[in-house]
Write a protein that holds these residues in place. Structure first.
Motif, PDB file in Angstrom:
ATOM      1  N   LYS A 259      29.665  86.001  28.857  1.00 40.64           N
ATOM      2  CA  LYS A 259      30.993  86.285  28.306  1.00 40.64           C
ATOM      3  C   LYS A 259      31.582  87.582  28.832  1.00 40.64           C
ATOM      4  N   ASP A 260      30.763  88.459  29.423  1.00 38.85           N
ATOM      5  CA  ASP A 260      31.226  89.765  29.862  1.00 38.85           C
ATOM      6  C   ASP A 260      31.382  89.926  31.370  1.00 38.85           C
ATOM      7  N   GLU A 261      30.584  89.198  32.159  1.00 36.65           N
ATOM      8  CA  GLU A 261      30.608  89.423  33.596  1.00 36.65           C
ATOM      9  C   GLU A 261      30.168  88.218  34.406  1.00 36.65           C
ATOM     10  N   ILE A 262      30.511  88.273  35.692  1.00 37.84           N
ATOM     11  CA  ILE A 262      30.061  87.314  36.694  1.00 37.84           C
ATOM     12  C   ILE A 262      29.172  88.096  37.650  1.00 37.84           C
ATOM     13  N   VAL A 263      27.991  87.565  37.945  1.00 41.30           N
ATOM     14  CA  VAL A 263      27.035  88.257  38.817  1.00 41.30           C
ATOM     15  C   VAL A 263      26.677  87.340  39.979  1.00 41.30           C
ATOM     16  N   LEU A 264      26.830  87.829  41.206  1.00 43.05           N
ATOM     17  CA  LEU A 264      26.399  87.108  42.391  1.00 43.05           C
ATOM     18  C   LEU A 264      25.010  87.589  42.764  1.00 43.05           C
ATOM     19  N   ILE A 265      24.116  86.629  43.002  1.00 43.37           N
ATOM     20  CA  ILE A 265      22.709  86.943  43.239  1.00 43.37           C
ATOM     21  C   ILE A 265      22.271  86.347  44.573  1.00 43.37           C
ATOM     22  N   GLY A 266      21.747  87.200  45.439  1.00 40.55           N
ATOM     23  CA  GLY A 266      21.233  86.768  46.733  1.00 40.55           C
ATOM     24  C   GLY A 266      19.719  86.839  46.756  1.00 40.55           C
ATOM     25  N   GLU A 267      19.170  86.762  47.940  1.00 41.36           N
ATOM     26  CA  GLU A 267      17.714  86.783  48.099  1.00 41.36           C
ATOM     27  C   GLU A 267      17.100  88.113  47.666  1.00 41.36           C
ATOM     28  N   GLN A 268      17.836  89.207  47.785  1.00 39.37           N
ATOM     29  CA  GLN A 268      17.337  90.529  47.429  1.00 39.37           C
ATOM     30  C   GLN A 268      17.656  90.928  45.993  1.00 39.37           C
ATOM     31  N   GLY A 269      18.325  90.057  45.245  1.00 40.26           N
ATOM     32  CA  GLY A 269      18.703  90.365  43.869  1.00 40.26           C
ATOM     33  C   GLY A 269      20.212  90.340  43.691  1.00 40.26           C
ATOM     34  N   ASP A 270      20.680  90.856  42.555  1.00 41.22           N
ATOM     35  CA  ASP A 270      22.111  90.830  42.301  1.00 41.22           C
ATOM     36  C   ASP A 270      22.816  91.853  43.191  1.00 41.22           C
TER      37      ASP A 270
END
Length: 77
Positions: free
Chosen positions: A39-50
């Motif tokens: 509800k507060d944020e959108i997080v993009l996560i790759g191979e190394q983390g967010d």
């Protein structure tokens, strides 16, 4: 606003892989970063983390995905 963001992701080939009771809803698409939404944020996560935190906003997500080449040029709005 969360509903519009989720519909956008689903329309563009992302599949939801969330577990029941999880704090985030997780969306996956082959070849690009995984996206977590709460509800507060959108997080993009790759191979190394967010690697990117955004407010829950359709236009912020759209701009970030285009800028970081995470969205095909024939995306569905």
């Amino acid at each position: 606003m969360t509903h519009k963001v989720i519909e956008f992701l689903k329309s563009n080939g992302y599949k939801e892989e969330s577990e029941k009771g999880a704090d985030y809803r997780t969306f996956f698409k082959e070849g690009v970063s995984t996206i977590d939404i709460n509800k507060d944020e959108i997080v993009l996560i790759g191979e190394q983390g967010d690697w990117l935190h955004l407010p829950v906003n359709y236009y912020s997500l759209l701009g970030a995905l285009i800028h970081h080449r995470q969205l095909a040029c024939d995306y569905v709005a």
